[in-house]
Design an enzyme around this catalytic site. Structure first.
Site, PDB file in Angstrom:
ATOM      1  N   LYS A 232       0.849  -1.198   0.000  1.00  0.00           N
ATOM      2  CA  LYS A 232       0.000   0.000   0.000  1.00  0.00           C
ATOM      3  C   LYS A 232       0.888   1.253   0.000  1.00  0.00           C
ATOM      4  O   LYS A 232       2.095   1.155   0.200  1.00  0.00           O
ATOM      5  CB  LYS A 232      -0.902  -0.012   1.237  1.00  0.00           C
ATOM      6  CG  LYS A 232      -0.146   0.064   2.565  1.00  0.00           C
ATOM      7  CD  LYS A 232      -1.055  -0.270   3.739  1.00  0.00           C
ATOM      8  CE  LYS A 232      -0.296  -0.187   5.051  1.00  0.00           C
ATOM      9  NZ  LYS A 232      -1.085  -0.755   6.170  1.00  0.00           N
TER      10      LYS A 232
ATOM     11  N   TYR B 225      16.281  29.772  10.328  1.00  0.00           N
ATOM     12  CA  TYR B 225      15.073  30.567  10.559  1.00  0.00           C
ATOM     13  C   TYR B 225      14.830  30.761  12.057  1.00  0.00           C
ATOM     14  O   TYR B 225      14.943  29.815  12.841  1.00  0.00           O
ATOM     15  CB  TYR B 225      13.850  29.870   9.963  1.00  0.00           C
ATOM     16  CG  TYR B 225      13.671  30.123   8.482  1.00  0.00           C
ATOM     17  CD1 TYR B 225      13.446  31.410   7.992  1.00  0.00           C
ATOM     18  CD2 TYR B 225      13.733  29.075   7.573  1.00  0.00           C
ATOM     19  CE1 TYR B 225      13.280  31.641   6.627  1.00  0.00           C
ATOM     20  CE2 TYR B 225      13.560  29.293   6.208  1.00  0.00           C
ATOM     21  CZ  TYR B 225      13.337  30.584   5.758  1.00  0.00           C
ATOM     22  OH  TYR B 225      13.169  30.812   4.412  1.00  0.00           O
TER      23      TYR B 225
HETATM   24  C1  LIG Z   1      -0.370  -1.742   6.855  1.00  0.00           C
HETATM   25  C2  LIG Z   1      -0.968  -3.028   7.252  1.00  0.00           C
HETATM   26  C3  LIG Z   1      -0.171  -4.172   7.377  1.00  0.00           C
HETATM   27  C4  LIG Z   1       1.333  -4.124   7.286  1.00  0.00           C
HETATM   28  O1  LIG Z   1       1.833  -3.591   8.489  1.00  0.00           O
HETATM   29  P1  LIG Z   1       3.392  -3.421   8.780  1.00  0.00           P
HETATM   30  O2  LIG Z   1       3.448  -2.985  10.185  1.00  0.00           O
HETATM   31  O3  LIG Z   1       3.882  -2.388   7.823  1.00  0.00           O
HETATM   32  O4  LIG Z   1       4.026  -4.740   8.536  1.00  0.00           O
HETATM   33  C5  LIG Z   1      -0.807  -5.371   7.631  1.00  0.00           C
HETATM   34  N1  LIG Z   1      -2.152  -5.434   7.785  1.00  0.00           N
HETATM   35  C6  LIG Z   1      -2.944  -4.347   7.693  1.00  0.00           C
HETATM   36  C7  LIG Z   1      -4.408  -4.485   7.897  1.00  0.00           C
HETATM   37  C8  LIG Z   1      -2.374  -3.103   7.442  1.00  0.00           C
HETATM   38  O5  LIG Z   1      -3.149  -2.015   7.382  1.00  0.00           O
END
Ligand SMILES: *Cc1c(COP(=O)(O)O)cnc(C)c1O
Length: 388
Positions: free
Chosen positions: A50, A269
């Site tokens: 994702k 800054y």
């Molecule tokens: C993002 C996500 C994962 C992966 O999680 P990580 O901590 O990056 O390994 C797995 N299951 C769901 C439902 C997620 O939203």
């Protein structure tokens, strides 16, 4: 092998013109996936890609994972699922954020599977399947404690043997840990118990619970499939222990100029930093626009309060930031670096070696996940590894 990809060279920009160079090791991603698969022998190792593969690029990362043997992928959105489908005609692809109203047809057109996160989503998918006279596959997500997405355990149990459950193919029953990076957190036991009750209602459905850190929990909740994301990209799934994963990302920023300053000189800054002795400062061509969070700025007040701030590695030496991070520039204190070892045009390390993504996250008051997924779009992006 190295390819100069993404925004180069199509836009004709040469590495010498880049303010920052981002190197992504596809072999390390593949090796991390194989390492996790071997650790969970017996269940399937999927990959969570994702958020554009955690910012690293779906089009590069997904083929590398597929070449390593990965067959099941999770994305957040339908649009990301379509990108993965274009790369892999045969993979199983789940969309975590679920079935947005009116999108079922697009799922079927691209052979994607929604993760059904609520009863209205279940009803819509069941009705759509029925209308097409088909049993379309989807995952069912049950909420065991996150209170974010997912059916309640009672809702899942109530589906048992009913019309809704018979109207589509429930291909995966899943839940998600709230705190898997804290191995001794009391919630794991409660979540696993709740998940077990839901599993009893769907005894023939493959089950999945573990994200990256979940794979390492002593309870080994691997079930039929695990869903790592962060660890594939080099993040540490065990924050209190040495990182078992191979680093994937290296970020370098270019020195634009170097100056010597007297004790008491203020920099950046709002002049929030001052030199406590004669110092040498280097200005590098990366700022918060590039995704390096401004919260990693180094101010006198933070120093006094013992709050960490960012640093860079120059000629093997850890060099603290000096002052507020700007949009396109960051000042670092190179007083301890051999003057012959740093010059304008040189690249310094911002992520890599001892500056892991987890450490950079800590130095910015956030988590490595946010560092990774915010990495900017104007770097000279370089993919390395046999998988390129
Ligand atoms: C993002 C996500 C994962 C992966 O999680 P990580 O901590 O990056 O390994 C797995 N299951 C769901 C439902 C997620 O939203």
């Amino acid at each position: 092998m190295i390819t100069e990809a993404a925004n180069t060279p199509e836009e004709g920009f040469h590495i010498a013109e880049a303010g920052g160079v981002l190197t992504i090791d596809l072999d390390a991603i593949a090796a991390n996936w194989r390492f996790l698969r071997q650790k969970i022998s017996g269940s399937e190792c999927s990959a969570v890609v994702k958020a554009n593969a955690y910012g690293l690029g779906i089009e590069k990362v997904v083929p590398a994972l597929a070449a390593a043997g990965c067959r099941t992928f999770f994305v957040a959105l339908l649009s990301e699922g379509i990108r993965v489908r274009k790369l892999l005609p045969d993979a199983t692809i789940y969309v975590l954020n679920g079935l947005f109203p009116g999108t079922a047809e697009t799922y079927i057109a691209h052979n994607l599977r929604p993760v059904l996160n609520s009863m209205p989503e279940v009803s819509e998918w069941a009705a759509f399947s029925k209308g097409q006279n088909a049993l379309f596959p989807a995952a069912l997500h049950v909420d065991t404690g996150m209170t974010r997405l997912g059916l309640s355990i009672a809702e899942a149990i109530a589906m048992k043997g009913g019309k809704l459950a018979a109207s589509f193919e429930c291909s995966l029953l899943m839940s998600h840990f709230t705190s898997s990076e804290e191995p001794s957190h009391p919630t794991h036991r409660r979540q696993i118990e709740a998940f077990q009750r839901a599993r009893e209602a769907f005894p023939d459905t493959p089950a999945s619970m573990a994200n990256s850190s979940g794979i390492f929990l002593p309870q080994t909740p691997h079930y039929d499939l695990v869903r790592p994301g962060y660890a594939l990209y080099g993040g540490n799934p065990l924050p209190d222990e040495a990182n078992p994963m191979r680093p994937v990302v290296r970020l370098e920023g270019r020195i634009v100029q170097i100056r010597s300053v007297e004790a008491g000189t203020k920099a950046g800054y709002n002049n929030r930093w001052s030199a406590n002795k004669k110092a040498r400062l280097a200005t590098i061509s990366i700022g918060y626009f590039d995704g390096y969070p401004r919260s990693a700025s180094a101010t006198d007040l933070k120093k006094k309060a013992g709050i960490p701030s960012g640093s860079a590695i120059v000629a093997g030496q850890l060099c603290p930031f000096a002052g507020n991070i700007s949009m396109d520039l960051t000042i670092i204190d190179i007083t301890d670096v051999d003057p012959k070892a740093a010059a304008p045009g040189d690249l310094v390390t911002l992520i890599g070696d001892e500056l892991s993504i987890d450490r950079v996250g800590e130095n910015a008051g956030t988590i490595g996940y946010e560092i990774l997924t915010n990495l900017g779009q104007r770097y000279y992006r370089r993919y390395i590894g046999e998988a390129v």
